[in-house]
Design a protein around this motif. Structure first.
Motif, short mmCIF file in Angstrom:
data_model
loop_
_atom_site.label_atom_id
_atom_site.label_comp_id
_atom_site.label_asym_id
_atom_site.label_seq_id
_atom_site.Cartn_x
_atom_site.Cartn_y
_atom_site.Cartn_z
N LEU A 1 0.84 -1.20 0.00
CA LEU A 1 0.00 0.00 0.00
C LEU A 1 0.87 1.25 0.00
CD1 LEU A 1 -2.70 1.45 0.25
CD2 LEU A 1 -2.59 1.11 2.73
N LEU A 2 1.99 1.20 0.72
CA LEU A 2 2.90 2.35 0.75
C LEU A 2 3.41 2.67 -0.66
CD1 LEU A 2 4.60 4.44 2.28
CD2 LEU A 2 6.32 2.67 2.64
N GLU A 3 3.78 1.65 -1.42
CA GLU A 3 4.24 1.87 -2.80
C GLU A 3 3.11 2.42 -3.66
OE1 GLU A 3 7.70 -1.52 -3.21
OE2 GLU A 3 5.60 -2.11 -3.42
N LEU A 4 1.91 1.91 -3.46
CA LEU A 4 0.76 2.41 -4.23
C LEU A 4 0.58 3.91 -3.97
CD1 LEU A 4 -2.72 0.80 -4.62
CD2 LEU A 4 -2.53 3.13 -3.82
N LEU A 5 0.64 4.30 -2.70
CA LEU A 5 0.39 5.71 -2.36
C LEU A 5 1.50 6.61 -2.90
CD1 LEU A 5 -0.79 5.22 1.34
CD2 LEU A 5 -2.22 5.81 -0.63
N ARG A 6 2.76 6.23 -2.65
CA ARG A 6 3.87 7.11 -2.99
C ARG A 6 4.25 7.03 -4.47
NH1 ARG A 6 7.09 9.35 0.76
NH2 ARG A 6 8.84 9.20 -0.70
N ASP A 7 4.35 5.83 -5.01
CA ASP A 7 4.88 5.67 -6.37
C ASP A 7 3.80 5.76 -7.44
OD1 ASP A 7 7.29 5.30 -5.12
OD2 ASP A 7 7.17 3.12 -5.17
N TYR A 8 2.59 5.29 -7.14
CA TYR A 8 1.54 5.31 -8.16
C TYR A 8 0.73 6.59 -8.09
CZ TYR A 8 2.19 0.19 -8.33
OH TYR A 8 2.70 -1.07 -8.45
#
Length: 203
Positions: free
Chosen positions: A72-79
């Motif tokens: 979820l962290l990658e989804l929020l920050r990277d996507y």
């Protein structure tokens, strides 16, 4: 040296490097529902397994195709480029990545994005309304409850989750709510004063 000169001499920026890295490890396509623009991330690996999810983030519904291993962290920050949620330890220890999932505080580094299908996510970017800071944010400013500020979004989200269900928590309730958030600068006293001031005011 002005900003334009700096941009020309530095070559690729850290932000652009991470965007490229995020696109590589991650997904396919992000379509903010109802938005005119589409943000498209092309995956570098054709064999990576992906899944479609619907996820609410700060009141906006996204239809997304994400790689199964993306957090979820990658989804929020990277996507979604919501960089207010910080990556600290990336192993469920520091709490800098804390967000609310259906109203409860979670480490976003330790939950897969596909497991958030149908969930409602709140991040630090979603707290202020109509240019007005959330009471927790105001309390942190009034009590200087931060130094470098890296851990602050996670602490604020943990307290937001607490005050949403208990407007007048005890000191013990506050300690428990913040027990998963570490501050390397050590301003715990000021953070507690900010939290207690909210409890007294009932906001």
């Amino acid at each position: 040296m002005d900003k334009e000169k700096i941009k020309k001499t530095k070559g690729i920026s850290r932000r652009n490097f991470l965007k490229g890295l995020g696109a590589g490890i991650a997904t396919g396509i992000v379509y903010p529902k109802g938005a005119e623009s589409q943000v498209i991330y092309e995956s570098l690996g054709e064999t990576q397994k992906r899944a479609k999810i619907n996820i609410w983030v700060n009141g906006i519904l996204y239809d997304m195709e994400v790689e199964n291993r993306a957090t979820l962290l990658e989804l929020l920050r990277d996507y979604l480029e919501l960089a207010g949620t910080k990556m600290g330890c990336n192993s469920s220890e520091c709490g800098a990545c804390t967000v609310l999932i259906d109203g409860k505080a979670f480490y976003s580094c330790s939950i897969l994005a596909v497991d958030c299908d149908g969930k409602k996510i709140e991040t630090i970017e979603g707290l202020s309304k109509n240019g007005e800071l959330h009471p927790v944010q105001k309390a942190f400013i009034e009590h200087n409850a931060f130094q470098c500020g890296f851990c602050t979004p996670g602490e604020i989200m943990s307290l937001k989750g607490l005050y949403d269900v208990n407007p007048a928590p005890s000191k013990e309730d506050i300690i428990i709510a913040l027990s998963g958030n570490l501050c390397r600068c050590g301003v715990y006293k000021d953070i507690m004063e900010a939290a207690i001031s909210l409890s007294r005011s009932g906001k």
